[in-house]
Design an enzyme around this catalytic site. Structure first.
Site, PDB file in Angstrom:
ATOM      1  N   HIS A  53       8.940  -9.782  -7.602  1.00 28.82           N
ATOM      2  CA  HIS A  53       8.340  -9.249  -6.374  1.00 28.82           C
ATOM      3  C   HIS A  53       8.168  -7.736  -6.480  1.00 28.82           C
ATOM      4  O   HIS A  53       7.144  -7.173  -6.064  1.00 28.82           O
ATOM      5  CB  HIS A  53       9.230  -9.623  -5.184  1.00 28.82           C
ATOM      6  CG  HIS A  53       8.692  -9.215  -3.864  1.00 28.82           C
ATOM      7  ND1 HIS A  53       9.493  -9.035  -2.760  1.00 28.82           N
ATOM      8  CD2 HIS A  53       7.438  -8.927  -3.446  1.00 28.82           C
ATOM      9  CE1 HIS A  53       8.759  -8.671  -1.725  1.00 28.82           C
ATOM     10  NE2 HIS A  53       7.509  -8.594  -2.114  1.00 28.82           N
ATOM     11  N   GLU A  56       5.176  -6.835  -8.598  1.00 32.73           N
ATOM     12  CA  GLU A  56       3.925  -7.001  -7.854  1.00 32.73           C
ATOM     13  C   GLU A  56       3.613  -5.735  -7.061  1.00 32.73           C
ATOM     14  O   GLU A  56       2.483  -5.234  -7.056  1.00 32.73           O
ATOM     15  CB  GLU A  56       4.038  -8.205  -6.921  1.00 32.73           C
ATOM     16  CG  GLU A  56       2.887  -8.384  -5.953  1.00 32.73           C
ATOM     17  CD  GLU A  56       3.346  -8.697  -4.542  1.00 32.73           C
ATOM     18  OE1 GLU A  56       2.949  -7.957  -3.620  1.00 32.73           O
ATOM     19  OE2 GLU A  56       4.109  -9.665  -4.374  1.00 32.73           O
ATOM     20  N   HIS A  57       4.624  -5.161  -6.387  1.00 29.96           N
ATOM     21  CA  HIS A  57       4.433  -3.902  -5.659  1.00 29.96           C
ATOM     22  C   HIS A  57       4.112  -2.767  -6.622  1.00 29.96           C
ATOM     23  O   HIS A  57       3.229  -1.942  -6.367  1.00 29.96           O
ATOM     24  CB  HIS A  57       5.717  -3.547  -4.890  1.00 29.96           C
ATOM     25  CG  HIS A  57       5.875  -4.264  -3.593  1.00 29.96           C
ATOM     26  ND1 HIS A  57       6.019  -3.610  -2.389  1.00 29.96           N
ATOM     27  CD2 HIS A  57       5.921  -5.591  -3.293  1.00 29.96           C
ATOM     28  CE1 HIS A  57       6.151  -4.496  -1.405  1.00 29.96           C
ATOM     29  NE2 HIS A  57       6.114  -5.708  -1.934  1.00 29.96           N
ATOM     30  N   GLU A 134      11.050  -4.383   3.748  1.00 26.75           N
ATOM     31  CA  GLU A 134      10.534  -5.749   3.877  1.00 26.75           C
ATOM     32  C   GLU A 134      11.683  -6.742   3.945  1.00 26.75           C
ATOM     33  O   GLU A 134      11.673  -7.685   4.753  1.00 26.75           O
ATOM     34  CB  GLU A 134       9.634  -6.092   2.691  1.00 26.75           C
ATOM     35  CG  GLU A 134       8.245  -5.519   2.751  1.00 26.75           C
ATOM     36  CD  GLU A 134       7.349  -6.104   1.666  1.00 26.75           C
ATOM     37  OE1 GLU A 134       7.741  -7.126   1.053  1.00 26.75           O
ATOM     38  OE2 GLU A 134       6.271  -5.546   1.435  1.00 26.75           O
TER      39      GLU A 134
END
Length: 843
Positions: A53, A56-57, A134
């Site tokens: 994850h 991806e950022h 998040e």
């Protein structure tokens, strides 16, 4: 029903092993790119939870070809495009939507982002804080809490039992070992046969192929990686369990099964079962649950887990009487699934299944380019192979029976929500108190499944004879619809006020509930219904085959004549609870005050008013509002006049009322939403009826989007959720700026937005001609682009806003003439007294 959408498809494997699928849509004005990596959070190293994850950022923080931290976002926003990405268990996906002329540079930049990320430690450290924010937000999300508690029941040897969201304490960008593992993981998975690209645009297939061969040449080659040898997630020999979660704000439950994954069968079989669940009449499962007062809706989710298996979840939203009766509901679900398994043809005959496939294809085709490309990419990655099957044929009855076989058995897990639990532990990463109990076998059915009795509807008043269309109603616009369809738009408008707002919302919910019951039989034939209410105005747009619309409208409007106070009240409360589970920015956008220029009443006041009204008073409130409201109509296509009698007594035919002007000045509404984060939404409301100002604000929205993202997210680091955009609805044009932060105060967020508007207003003096020309083209594209529903909605908004028929032409002309000095004047208008500043503040 008709034919599938006019898409041409070609699939190929590039020299570096990357799979590519090209889709030519001759009617498109924009191009969509989607890239998939066949590796996700389940593949990441155990030492760094959340690495997939986080990567991806990190890819958006600069690449060799676009070195600046916000360079990619600046390019996309400056050209009027959109982008997004997400990390799933088995794959990672990136999406990009741009004007069609940007195909080559957009593809080049996307591939550079995937192939050559910089991964600079100082940028990674700042982005870790965004990821942590998040994670903190997801800790409050009920679905994340459910999945976190579910992980504790799974085989620890399967990665689904681990934490994968990523947080401050699981990722260390300053550590050489982390950087080495991050780069090694990227090099291992972001290459060759592990990648797929999907591009959809108006260009010919030959041109698309030439562009993708040139643009994707920068992606490194590599063989496909072997699938890991994971065990089954559900521990061998573990009996069925019940999982209770302490979630007082939720009225839901879910059932979980483990299924064998068969790529060519799962998608069409799942769609058939979803169609069966859409049957809201008393002959289907939701209808039977609703008639018994237990549940109001059901939905299916498929979770691929590797090793040739998927988890299937059936989620149900409960009515008040259903709380605490989950075993009874689970038994009914089990009986229904067993009934289907015994005779799969009960889901639908072959003609119905084919109609469903075509209707689904058109529904997807009519989505915005980015959203439909994302949907098709996910389907392709779930299917595997070189070429995706966008709309596969329905499975044969024998294959469907095999797929239903495990569903005809009791579920492995029954999950329930409780207001409070006296005992139980907390899940470690998405903390929620829960307890796990053995799940005894569901009680056997006392008799074979059979539909619940149908609740009779009250009779209509004696219908009037079919008369001519009201002279005030508009006609035309058939070119906005699918071939062979017609539509009727209805808009009820009463004087604004608390009673009108409550009545409009109740009417919308009553219609939505009835449409849920009708959709299962109507959607396979292309019928659709769109509803909205704001500030005492209710709009309904019913479209579909002309011959079917009178019957559908008659049955739909019956919900407004029924004295169903309990149903209306529960529907209103369910919608409020759903909004309260969203992140703060979405809650602000969903608030009634964000959808109208008229004064609104807060939801607490409406809830108190609703509680004082019994059934008769509610029926009187809604009936009186409908009878006294002005009813405007717009018929599109060859619409039968037989739709008129059901409207008897529901409003007075009238012309569209004049635009609703908003007073200028600055006003703030504090919603009092408690929580660890803060959110602010600013609406800048333009005066109605000025095409020059609206055109200028459309252009300004494109020019401001990238700088707003860079200033508040990258430079000031406020948080992970922010946006700026232009909005055009029935009330007129506006600019919106929103930001949510886990650490900044409301006062600081407001001041940051205000400072940005003032600084950017003065900074337009440095706008160069090339940037202005690119933004102008993007604004012109936006006027014409969009899916069919979006184009219909734009036409409807212009009509309800009292704008003339040639309004789009006026906007086109104004956009072509605008120069830098005009934009400077329009930006100064943002702070002039005639412009309304409307703040919505979380607390």
């Amino acid at each position: 029903m008709g034919e599938l959408p006019p898409l041409e498809q070609r699939s190929l494997r590039l020299d570096n092993g990357v799979r590519a699928t090209l889709l030519r849509d001759p009617q498109a004005r924009r191009v969509a790119l989607a890239a998939g990596v066949d590796a996700g959070s389940l593949h990441e190293p155990e030492a760094w939870p959340g690495l997939a994850h986080f990567l991806e950022h990190a890819l958006f923080l600069g690449s060799a070809g676009l070195a600046g931290a916000g360079a990619f976002a600046g390019y996309v926003h400056g050209a009027g495009g959109r982008y997004n990405a997400r990390t799933l268990g088995l794959c990672t996906q990136f999406y990009l939507e741009m004007p069609a002329r940007e195909l080559a540079p957009a593809l080049e930049r996307l591939c550079d982002l995937l192939a050559r990320p910089l991964l600079l430690p100082e940028r990674l450290l700042a982005e870790r804080e965004v990821l942590h924010a998040e994670y903190l937000a997801r800790c409050q999300d009920g679905d994340s809490q459910l999945l976190g508690a579910l992980a504790g029941l799974l085989d620890p040897a399967h990665p689904l039992a681990c934490f994968h969201a990523g947080a401050r304490d699981t990722l260390e960008p300053r550590a050489p070992a982390f950087l080495a593992d991050l780069r090694a993981w990227h090099a291992r998975h972001y290459r060759g046969e592990n990648l797929c690209l999907l591009v959809c645009g108006p260009q010919s297939l030959d041109e698309l192929e030439a562009r993708i061969r040139a643009g994707a040449a920068s992606l490194p080659a590599g063989a496909r990686l072997p699938a890991p040898a994971w065990p089954s997630p559900w521990p061998a020999g573990q009996d069925p369990l019940r999982l209770e979660l302490e979630q007082p704000a939720r009225r839901s439950m879910s059932l979980w099964w483990m299924l064998e994954h068969v790529a060519g069968r799962d998608d069409p079989a799942l769609e058939l079962l979803r169609q069966a669940l859409r049957r809201g009449d008393a002959g289907g499962l939701p209808g039977a649950l609703r008639v018994r007062g237990l549940a109001c809706s059901a939905r299916l989710e498929l979770h691929p887990v590797g090793a040739g298996q998927v988890l299937l979840a059936l989620h149900l939203e409960l009515l008040e009487e259903g709380r605490g009766r989950e075993e009874r509901i689970a038994a009914l679900c089990h009986d229904w699934l067993a009934w289907l398994r015994a005779a799969p043809e009960r889901i639908g005959d072959p003609l119905l299944a084919e109609n469903l496939r075509i209707a689904q294809a058109w529904d997807e085709y009519e989505q915005a380019p980015l959203e439909r490309a994302a949907l098709w990419l996910e389907r392709w990655q779930r299917q595997g192979g070189v070429a995706p099957r966008l709309w596969p044929q329905p499975p044969a009855a024998s294959a469907l029976a095999d797929w239903l076989k495990p569903l005809a058995q009791p579920p492995l897990l029954l999950q329930c929500c409780r207001d409070a639990l006296a005992q139980g532990g907390f899940s470690p990463r998405f903390p929620v108190r829960h307890r796990v109990l053995p799940q005894a076998g569901l009680s056997p059915p006392r008799q074979a499944w059979r539909p619940a009795p149908v609740k009779p509807s009250p009779p209509f008043p004696a219908p009037l004879a079919v008369r001519d269309w009201p002279a005030q109603w508009r006609s035309g616009g058939a070119d906005l619809l699918r071939p062979g369809q017609a539509a009727l738009l209805l808009a009820w408008q009463a004087a604004p006020g608390p009673e009108a707002q409550l009545a409009g919302e109740l009417a919308e919910l009553a219609l939505a509930e009835r449409w849920a019951a009708l959709a299962g039989e109507a959607r396979p034939f292309g019928a659709d219904c769109r509803l909205s209410s704001d500030g005492g105005r209710l709009s309904l747009c019913l479209s579909g085959p002309p011959a079917a619309l009178p019957s559908l409208l008659t049955r739909l409007l019956a919900s407004l004549r029924e004295d169903d106070a309990t149903g209306w009240r529960e529907a209103w409360q369910r919608r409020r609870e759903t909004r309260e589970r969203q992140i703060l920015l979405r809650r602000l956008l969903a608030h009634p005050a964000a959808r109208t220029r008229m004064p609104t009443v807060d939801e607490d006041s409406l809830a108190r008013r609703l509680a004082t009204l019994d059934g008769a008073a509610l029926a009187s409130l809604l009936g009186g509002w409908l009878a006294g409201a002005s009813l405007c109509g717009w018929r599109m296509g060859e619409l039968p006049m037989a739709v008129l009698p059901p409207l008897q007594g529901l409003g007075r035919p009238a012309v569209v009322p004049p635009p609703r002007q908003a007073p200028g000045g600055e006003h703030a509404l504090h919603l009092g939403i408690a929580g660890s984060e803060r959110a602010v939404l600013l609406r800048l409301l333009a005066p109605v009826g000025d095409p020059w100002l609206e055109a200028a604000w459309r252009l300004l929205a494109i020019l401001l989007q990238g700088p707003f993202h860079r200033a508040l997210r990258i430079e000031q680091g406020f948080g992970y959720a922010l946006f700026s955009r232009f909005v055009d609805d029935g009330d007129g044009a506006e600019l919106q700026f929103g930001v949510q932060s886990p650490h900044a105060s409301v006062e600081r967020l407001r001041q940051a937005i205000r400072d940005f508007i003032l600084v950017r207003r003065d900074g337009l003096t440095d706008l160069d001609a090339a940037h202005l020309a690119s933004a102008r083209l993007a604004a012109l594209d936006a006027l014409d682009a969009g899916s069919r529903p979006q184009r219909v909605q734009r036409a409807v908004d212009a009509w309800l806003g009292g704008r003339p028929d040639d309004w789009p032409q006026r906007l086109h002309a104004a956009l072509r003439r605008l120069r830098r000095d005009d934009l400077l004047a329009a930006s100064r208008a943002m702070t002039e007294p005639g412009t309304g500043w409307r703040w919505l503040i979380s607390r």
